[in-house]
Motif scaffolding. Structure first.
Motif, short mmCIF file in Angstrom:
data_model
loop_
_atom_site.label_atom_id
_atom_site.label_comp_id
_atom_site.label_asym_id
_atom_site.label_seq_id
_atom_site.Cartn_x
_atom_site.Cartn_y
_atom_site.Cartn_z
N CYS A 1 10.21 7.31 -11.79
CA CYS A 1 9.69 8.63 -12.15
C CYS A 1 10.81 9.39 -12.83
O CYS A 1 11.85 9.65 -12.22
CB CYS A 1 9.20 9.40 -10.92
N GLN B 1 8.43 2.67 -17.24
CA GLN B 1 8.89 1.30 -17.00
C GLN B 1 10.03 1.00 -17.96
O GLN B 1 10.03 1.47 -19.09
CB GLN B 1 7.72 0.34 -17.25
N LEU C 1 3.64 10.75 -15.04
CA LEU C 1 3.33 9.33 -15.21
C LEU C 1 4.60 8.51 -15.04
O LEU C 1 5.65 8.84 -15.59
CB LEU C 1 2.71 9.07 -16.58
N LEU C 2 4.50 7.44 -14.28
CA LEU C 2 5.65 6.58 -14.02
C LEU C 2 6.00 5.76 -15.25
O LEU C 2 5.12 5.24 -15.94
CB LEU C 2 5.37 5.66 -12.82
N ARG D 1 0.83 -1.22 0.00
CA ARG D 1 0.00 0.00 0.00
C ARG D 1 0.86 1.26 0.00
O ARG D 1 0.40 2.32 -0.39
CB ARG D 1 -0.90 0.03 1.23
N GLY E 1 2.81 3.69 -15.47
CA GLY E 1 1.69 4.33 -16.15
C GLY E 1 0.77 5.11 -15.23
O GLY E 1 -0.11 5.83 -15.70
N LYS E 2 0.97 5.00 -13.93
CA LYS E 2 0.17 5.75 -12.97
C LYS E 2 0.93 7.01 -12.57
O LYS E 2 2.15 7.09 -12.74
CB LYS E 2 -0.11 4.89 -11.73
N PRO E 3 0.25 8.00 -12.02
CA PRO E 3 0.96 9.23 -11.64
C PRO E 3 1.87 9.03 -10.43
O PRO E 3 1.54 8.30 -9.50
CB PRO E 3 -0.16 10.21 -11.30
N CYS E 4 3.01 9.70 -10.48
CA CYS E 4 3.94 9.71 -9.36
C CYS E 4 3.23 10.36 -8.18
O CYS E 4 2.59 11.40 -8.33
CB CYS E 4 5.19 10.50 -9.73
N ARG E 5 3.37 9.76 -7.02
CA ARG E 5 2.73 10.31 -5.83
C ARG E 5 3.41 11.57 -5.32
O ARG E 5 2.86 12.28 -4.50
CB ARG E 5 2.68 9.24 -4.74
N GLN F 1 5.70 3.49 -3.74
CA GLN F 1 5.70 4.74 -4.50
C GLN F 1 5.79 4.48 -6.00
O GLN F 1 5.17 5.20 -6.78
CB GLN F 1 6.88 5.61 -4.05
N ARG G 1 3.63 0.25 -10.39
CA ARG G 1 2.72 1.36 -10.67
C ARG G 1 3.00 2.04 -12.01
O ARG G 1 2.61 3.18 -12.23
CB ARG G 1 2.80 2.40 -9.54
#
Length: 101
Positions: free
Chosen positions: A93, A82, A79-80, A61, A70-74, A64, A68
């Protein structure tokens, strides 16, 4: 590795010999920090891991970057990305992690 590199602000495609001493020191601290946090939260249950008492770990959970892409960096919202490093997938990131070398 993904989490420690993110915590240290080092891009996983960096050339290890090009990372300055302060970066290496940050990475060493980040490794300790991530491992301690993971142990305190019972590890990362990605699929079906459970401890000896049948409890799932909750560290996933807190990821960071790991898993993840393709998801936004927290931290910054970028966008992260790969990539493959030594035949292993890594997520990073591009804005928060500096690439050396």
């Amino acid at each position: 590795a993904d989490e420690a590199l993110f915590d240290a602000g080092i891009h996983p495609l960096s050339v290890s010999g090009a990372i300055p001493k302060r970066g290496v020191d940050r990475l060493a601290g980040a490794i300790r920090h991530v491992l301690c946090a993971a142990v305190k939260s019972g590890g990362s249950t990605i699929r079906d891991y459970q401890d000896g008492n049948g409890q799932s770990g909750t560290f996933a959970r807190s990821h960071q970057v790991y898993g993840r892409a393709g998801k936004p960096c927290r931290s910054c919202g970028e966008l992260l990305a790969q990539a493959m490093v030594a035949q292993r997938t890594t997520v990073m990131c591009e804005r928060c992690q500096r690439r050396f070398g």
